[in-house]
Scaffold this motif. Sequence first.
Motif, PDB file in Angstrom:
ATOM      1  N   UNK A 110       0.824  -1.306   0.071  1.00 51.17           N
ATOM      2  CA  UNK A 110       0.078   0.145  -0.150  1.00 51.17           C
ATOM      3  C   UNK A 110       0.811   1.052   0.050  1.00 51.17           C
ATOM      4  N   UNK A 111       2.045   1.005   0.130  1.00 53.31           N
ATOM      5  CA  UNK A 111       3.225   2.215   0.172  1.00 53.31           C
ATOM      6  C   UNK A 111       2.822   3.499  -0.964  1.00 53.31           C
ATOM      7  N   UNK A 112       2.846   2.757  -2.042  1.00 50.88           N
ATOM      8  CA  UNK A 112       2.761   3.779  -3.121  1.00 50.88           C
ATOM      9  C   UNK A 112       1.432   4.372  -3.231  1.00 50.88           C
ATOM     10  N   UNK A 113       0.388   3.853  -2.699  1.00 48.51           N
ATOM     11  CA  UNK A 113      -1.046   4.551  -2.573  1.00 48.51           C
ATOM     12  C   UNK A 113      -0.862   5.514  -1.551  1.00 48.51           C
ATOM     13  N   UNK A 114      -0.258   5.310  -0.606  1.00 50.79           N
ATOM     14  CA  UNK A 114      -0.192   6.308   0.544  1.00 50.79           C
ATOM     15  C   UNK A 114       0.808   7.280   0.072  1.00 50.79           C
ATOM     16  N   UNK A 115       1.638   7.190  -0.607  1.00 53.86           N
ATOM     17  CA  UNK A 115       2.731   8.168  -0.905  1.00 53.86           C
ATOM     18  C   UNK A 115       2.078   9.151  -1.974  1.00 53.86           C
ATOM     19  N   UNK A 116       1.132   8.472  -2.749  1.00 53.63           N
ATOM     20  CA  UNK A 116       0.426   9.077  -4.078  1.00 53.63           C
ATOM     21  C   UNK A 116      -0.271  10.287  -3.204  1.00 53.63           C
ATOM     22  N   UNK A 117      -1.201   9.629  -2.323  1.00 47.90           N
ATOM     23  CA  UNK A 117      -2.223  10.360  -1.487  1.00 47.90           C
ATOM     24  C   UNK A 117      -1.662  11.541  -0.511  1.00 47.90           C
ATOM     25  N   UNK A 118      -0.351  11.320  -0.088  1.00 49.61           N
ATOM     26  CA  UNK A 118       0.215  12.387   0.555  1.00 49.61           C
ATOM     27  C   UNK A 118       0.759  13.582  -0.187  1.00 49.61           C
ATOM     28  N   UNK A 119       1.064  13.236  -1.447  1.00 51.16           N
ATOM     29  CA  UNK A 119       1.414  14.295  -2.377  1.00 51.16           C
ATOM     30  C   UNK A 119       0.127  15.056  -2.725  1.00 51.16           C
ATOM     31  N   UNK A 120      -0.911  14.326  -2.905  1.00 55.61           N
ATOM     32  CA  UNK A 120      -2.252  14.766  -3.329  1.00 55.61           C
ATOM     33  C   UNK A 120      -2.646  15.988  -2.112  1.00 55.61           C
TER      34      UNK A 120
END
Length: 520
Positions: A495-505
């Motif tokens: 799930x790391x990539x999803x969290x990173x993307x959402x943090x950027x968002x």
Amino acid sequence: MMKPKLHHIYFFAICILLISCEKPKKKEVERPNILYIMADDHAVQAISAYGHPISKLAPTPNIDRIAKAGVLFTANYCANSICGPSRASILTGKHSHANGFMQNNNEGFDGSQATLAKIFRENGYQTSLIGKWHLVSEPTGFDHWQILNDQGEYNNPDFVTSKDTVKISGYVTDIITELTVDWLDQRDPEKPFFLMMQHKAPHRSWIPAERHYNLYDDVEFPVPNNYFDDYEGRFAAANQEMNVYRDMFEGHDLKLSIERGVDSLRFDPWSHVFFGRMTPEEIEKFWDAYREKNDAYFEIDPSDSVSIAEWKLQRYLQDYLAVIKAVDESVGKILDYLEENDLVDNTLVVYTTDQGFYLGEHGWFDKRFMYEESFIMPTLMQYPGKIEAGISIPHLTQNIDFAPSFLDICGIAIPGDMHGASFKPLLFGGLAADWRSSIYYHYYEFPGIHNVRAHYGVKEERYKLIYFYKEDIWELYDLQNDPTEMKNIYGNEGTEAISERLKTELRKLQDQYAVPDEHR
Ligand code: SGN
Ligand code: CA
């Protein structure tokens, strides 16, 4: 004298026919009225147009009329799930940090800033506010206002104007409706209006109108699957104080008697807003309606905590939905009024609430969390001829969009500093290719009643990332696989990539809305 020819006679006859058929003249360019109806704490689960099993047992046919004649928003969210802040966002089109009203406990809304009411008034509208206000300072921008005192009372409530405070006899929802009709009757029909009718109902402590005390006594509402949630992996959820079977006051909220057959309430820390507002005859009528059903509680084995918890949920839902019955009747009266007074075609009618509410999901009542039930706001609108009947809008909209949208619909320029976007193109069947795909949320009120930790976050259609920043705890939900938000998958492998993307968002949204460093 010249004899009239046959074609002259025909010509005159046609002219007379045309004149007699001409409809009464309407003004050249009519600007629409806005009739904004808002309830307080009305959950989507309790509006039958949304189709939830609870609402099927307690339908809202009049509120549903709006969806049938117009549009149902299926993904409209608030910016901050609590009363005053949501109202401030609606009036300003801005997130809480920008309009300054971040929590209920504060010194008051800064009424010197630009608001929807002020802008409408500057543009020739009559502006009126009737009912719950809850922004502490006196309303500005309204030609007429008559508001409840703070949270207001259900029975024989006080109404505050710029001149005085007057107690009006009756039930709050009915009185607000009557005052609204009176205002509509005496307004200047030459000018368009912006009218906010804002109910107290169905806010805690859910006291129904006398005529509805026993309305749902025989209805058994469905118990949510996660009523007995163990809150595993969710720190803030585990530490709240809004649990139906643990935190409700047995007198104040559940209206239980101290003993079988005894007309005396259990614990009620705020009796001044309950029996304190009723006449002795009204208290007697209350007991006549509740005595017998309260006795049923004493049939339950006190050590059977599951049955006790389930009984409490039924009592909560029976009262909550009975309170909504009067709101639905109110909406019916107002819609009838519009029909009887030829106002339907030129009025945008809005039905919404300040935030969503828990009806036992996760074991809860109240709101505040960014989890779906309290984050989502039921929103329905009609404007026949302009909004197609029976459509729904699944786009991610937010309460900060109301102000720019209403102005846009009325042809008034949208101030550049509003955070929200106009959803007029979505309503009127236009293109929405560039509509937002994520929304920003921030709840601030901690410490505070119900002990919900401060948090902010971002929601997309499928994923939601929440940050409890004082505790430095992240939560991630996959709403497609886990719609009731029971599994925090933050940090799980894959799930790391999803969290990173959402943090950027999330950071992008904070930049877009100029969130100051102290609130990041
Ligand atoms: C009151 C309620 C709380 C509620 C807040 C805020 N208690 O304090 O349960 O969370 O209002 O609600 S009550 O028993 O006194 O009603 S809000 O809708 O105004 O934000
Ligand atoms: Ca509220």
